[in-house]
Motif scaffolding. Structure first.
Motif, PDB file in Angstrom:
ATOM      1  N   VAL A  17      18.598   3.378  24.284  1.00 47.86           N
ATOM      2  CA  VAL A  17      17.614   4.124  25.068  1.00 47.86           C
ATOM      3  C   VAL A  17      16.639   4.775  24.102  1.00 47.86           C
ATOM      4  O   VAL A  17      17.051   5.330  23.083  1.00 47.86           O
ATOM      5  CB  VAL A  17      18.285   5.224  25.924  1.00 47.86           C
ATOM      6  N   THR A  18      15.360   4.705  24.408  1.00 47.09           N
ATOM      7  CA  THR A  18      14.366   5.433  23.623  1.00 47.09           C
ATOM      8  C   THR A  18      13.601   6.357  24.573  1.00 47.09           C
ATOM      9  O   THR A  18      13.327   5.999  25.711  1.00 47.09           O
ATOM     10  CB  THR A  18      13.365   4.506  22.905  1.00 47.09           C
ATOM     11  N   VAL A  19      13.295   7.541  24.075  1.00 51.38           N
ATOM     12  CA  VAL A  19      12.505   8.505  24.827  1.00 51.38           C
ATOM     13  C   VAL A  19      11.298   8.855  23.981  1.00 51.38           C
ATOM     14  O   VAL A  19      11.441   9.223  22.816  1.00 51.38           O
ATOM     15  CB  VAL A  19      13.321   9.777  25.150  1.00 51.38           C
ATOM     16  N   THR A  20      10.117   8.736  24.569  1.00 50.21           N
ATOM     17  CA  THR A  20       8.876   9.036  23.867  1.00 50.21           C
ATOM     18  C   THR A  20       8.126  10.110  24.650  1.00 50.21           C
ATOM     19  O   THR A  20       8.013  10.014  25.875  1.00 50.21           O
ATOM     20  CB  THR A  20       7.999   7.776  23.761  1.00 50.21           C
ATOM     21  N   VAL A  29      13.662  -2.247  30.385  1.00 44.47           N
ATOM     22  CA  VAL A  29      12.986  -1.642  31.519  1.00 44.47           C
ATOM     23  C   VAL A  29      12.478  -0.288  31.033  1.00 44.47           C
ATOM     24  O   VAL A  29      13.172   0.422  30.314  1.00 44.47           O
ATOM     25  CB  VAL A  29      13.910  -1.510  32.762  1.00 44.47           C
ATOM     26  N   ALA A  30      11.233   0.026  31.375  1.00 42.23           N
ATOM     27  CA  ALA A  30      10.618   1.270  30.910  1.00 42.23           C
ATOM     28  C   ALA A  30      10.094   2.065  32.104  1.00 42.23           C
ATOM     29  O   ALA A  30       9.516   1.502  33.032  1.00 42.23           O
ATOM     30  CB  ALA A  30       9.475   0.977  29.946  1.00 42.23           C
ATOM     31  N   VAL A  31      10.316   3.370  32.045  1.00 40.67           N
ATOM     32  CA  VAL A  31       9.843   4.276  33.084  1.00 40.67           C
ATOM     33  C   VAL A  31       8.934   5.293  32.416  1.00 40.67           C
ATOM     34  O   VAL A  31       9.319   5.938  31.439  1.00 40.67           O
ATOM     35  CB  VAL A  31      11.017   4.992  33.782  1.00 40.67           C
ATOM     36  N   ALA A  32       7.726   5.423  32.936  1.00 38.82           N
ATOM     37  CA  ALA A  32       6.771   6.391  32.386  1.00 38.82           C
ATOM     38  C   ALA A  32       6.312   7.308  33.508  1.00 38.82           C
ATOM     39  O   ALA A  32       6.115   6.867  34.642  1.00 38.82           O
ATOM     40  CB  ALA A  32       5.580   5.668  31.776  1.00 38.82           C
ATOM     41  N   SER A  33       6.163   8.588  33.174  1.00 36.32           N
ATOM     42  CA  SER A  33       5.689   9.543  34.171  1.00 36.32           C
ATOM     43  C   SER A  33       4.356  10.130  33.734  1.00 36.32           C
ATOM     44  O   SER A  33       4.033  10.156  32.552  1.00 36.32           O
ATOM     45  CB  SER A  33       6.710  10.660  34.378  1.00 36.32           C
ATOM     46  N   THR A  82       9.609  20.919  24.733  1.00 40.67           N
ATOM     47  CA  THR A  82      10.757  20.219  25.303  1.00 40.67           C
ATOM     48  C   THR A  82      12.041  20.888  24.844  1.00 40.67           C
ATOM     49  O   THR A  82      12.047  21.673  23.907  1.00 40.67           O
ATOM     50  CB  THR A  82      10.782  18.739  24.872  1.00 40.67           C
ATOM     51  N   TRP A  83      13.144  20.541  25.503  1.00 39.41           N
ATOM     52  CA  TRP A  83      14.458  21.016  25.093  1.00 39.41           C
ATOM     53  C   TRP A  83      15.491  20.089  25.699  1.00 39.41           C
ATOM     54  O   TRP A  83      15.165  19.181  26.438  1.00 39.41           O
ATOM     55  CB  TRP A  83      14.663  22.473  25.476  1.00 39.41           C
ATOM     56  N   GLY A  84      16.741  20.312  25.398  1.00 42.28           N
ATOM     57  CA  GLY A  84      17.796  19.469  25.933  1.00 42.28           C
ATOM     58  C   GLY A  84      18.195  18.384  24.949  1.00 42.28           C
ATOM     59  O   GLY A  84      17.997  18.506  23.738  1.00 42.28           O
ATOM     60  N   LEU A  85      18.759  17.316  25.485  1.00 43.00           N
ATOM     61  CA  LEU A  85      19.250  16.232  24.635  1.00 43.00           C
ATOM     62  C   LEU A  85      18.148  15.568  23.830  1.00 43.00           C
ATOM     63  O   LEU A  85      18.407  14.960  22.801  1.00 43.00           O
ATOM     64  CB  LEU A  85      19.981  15.187  25.472  1.00 43.00           C
ATOM     65  N   CYS A  86      16.925  15.665  24.276  1.00 42.25           N
ATOM     66  CA  CYS A  86      15.816  15.058  23.533  1.00 42.25           C
ATOM     67  C   CYS A  86      15.261  15.983  22.459  1.00 42.25           C
ATOM     68  O   CYS A  86      14.361  15.605  21.722  1.00 42.25           O
ATOM     69  CB  CYS A  86      14.711  14.629  24.489  1.00 42.25           C
ATOM     70  N   GLY A  87      15.765  17.184  22.382  1.00 37.74           N
ATOM     71  CA  GLY A  87      15.351  18.097  21.326  1.00 37.74           C
ATOM     72  C   GLY A  87      14.141  18.929  21.666  1.00 37.74           C
ATOM     73  O   GLY A  87      13.629  18.910  22.780  1.00 37.74           O
ATOM     74  N   THR A  88      13.688  19.667  20.655  1.00 36.91           N
ATOM     75  CA  THR A  88      12.589  20.608  20.840  1.00 36.91           C
ATOM     76  C   THR A  88      11.223  20.034  20.486  1.00 36.91           C
ATOM     77  O   THR A  88      10.214  20.671  20.729  1.00 36.91           O
ATOM     78  CB  THR A  88      12.830  21.855  19.967  1.00 36.91           C
ATOM     79  N   TYR A  89      11.198  18.838  19.900  1.00 35.19           N
ATOM     80  CA  TYR A  89       9.949  18.145  19.554  1.00 35.19           C
ATOM     81  C   TYR A  89       9.059  19.022  18.675  1.00 35.19           C
ATOM     82  O   TYR A  89       7.884  19.227  18.933  1.00 35.19           O
ATOM     83  CB  TYR A  89       9.229  17.709  20.820  1.00 35.19           C
ATOM     84  N   THR A  90       9.666  19.571  17.604  1.00 36.25           N
ATOM     85  CA  THR A  90       8.923  20.413  16.674  1.00 36.25           C
ATOM     86  C   THR A  90       8.825  19.796  15.282  1.00 36.25           C
ATOM     87  O   THR A  90       8.166  20.357  14.417  1.00 36.25           O
ATOM     88  CB  THR A  90       9.601  21.789  16.520  1.00 36.25           C
ATOM     89  N   ASP A  91       9.475  18.664  15.072  1.00 31.24           N
ATOM     90  CA  ASP A  91       9.552  18.019  13.754  1.00 31.24           C
ATOM     91  C   ASP A  91      10.283  18.885  12.734  1.00 31.24           C
ATOM     92  O   ASP A  91      10.108  18.719  11.535  1.00 31.24           O
ATOM     93  CB  ASP A  91       8.160  17.633  13.222  1.00 31.24           C
ATOM     94  N   ASP A  92      11.082  19.835  13.209  1.00 29.32           N
ATOM     95  CA  ASP A  92      11.877  20.686  12.330  1.00 29.32           C
ATOM     96  C   ASP A  92      13.350  20.352  12.544  1.00 29.32           C
ATOM     97  O   ASP A  92      13.925  20.699  13.577  1.00 29.32           O
ATOM     98  CB  ASP A  92      11.632  22.157  12.658  1.00 29.32           C
TER      99      ASP A  92
END
Length: 101
Positions: A53-56, A35-39, A65-75
């Motif tokens: 679970v995958t988060v994209t 099941v996928a949820v997109a906003s 972004t921040w939190g459990l999904c990270g900062t999304y900086t590729d660092d």
């Protein structure tokens, strides 16, 4: 959105399994056994209804972004940023720092 096993609801209203749902920028789809949820905010969460679970996030959210999904900086150096801004040394400490009561 609440998903438990094969039951999915949005704001307390059941979403029939297999039937796509779209309302006010929130979409629920059923790709295969998932099941996928997109906003409309640019985030998609998919769940296999068991453990995986995958988060994209869309590229426009890079670095925002921040939190459990990270900062999304590729660092990798900032992957485990805790709520207080410090970096956790191990994944378990990082995850535990984000627990809520």
């Amino acid at each position: 959105v609440v998903a438990e096993g094969r039951n999915v609801s949005v704001n307390g209203a059941a979403v029939p399994e297999g039937r796509p749902y779209l309302h006010k920028g929130l979409g629920v789809t059923w790709p295969g056994d998932w099941v996928a949820v997109a906003s409309s905010l640019g985030v998609r969460v998919a769940w296999d209804r068991h453990l995986a679970v995958t988060v994209t996030a869309e590229p426009e959210l890079r670095g925002g972004t921040w939190g459990l999904c990270g900062t999304y900086t590729d660092d990798p150096a900032d992957d485990f940023v805790r709520p207080d801004g410090d970096i956790a040394a191990i994944a378990a400490a990082f995850g535990n720092a984000w627990k809520v009561p």
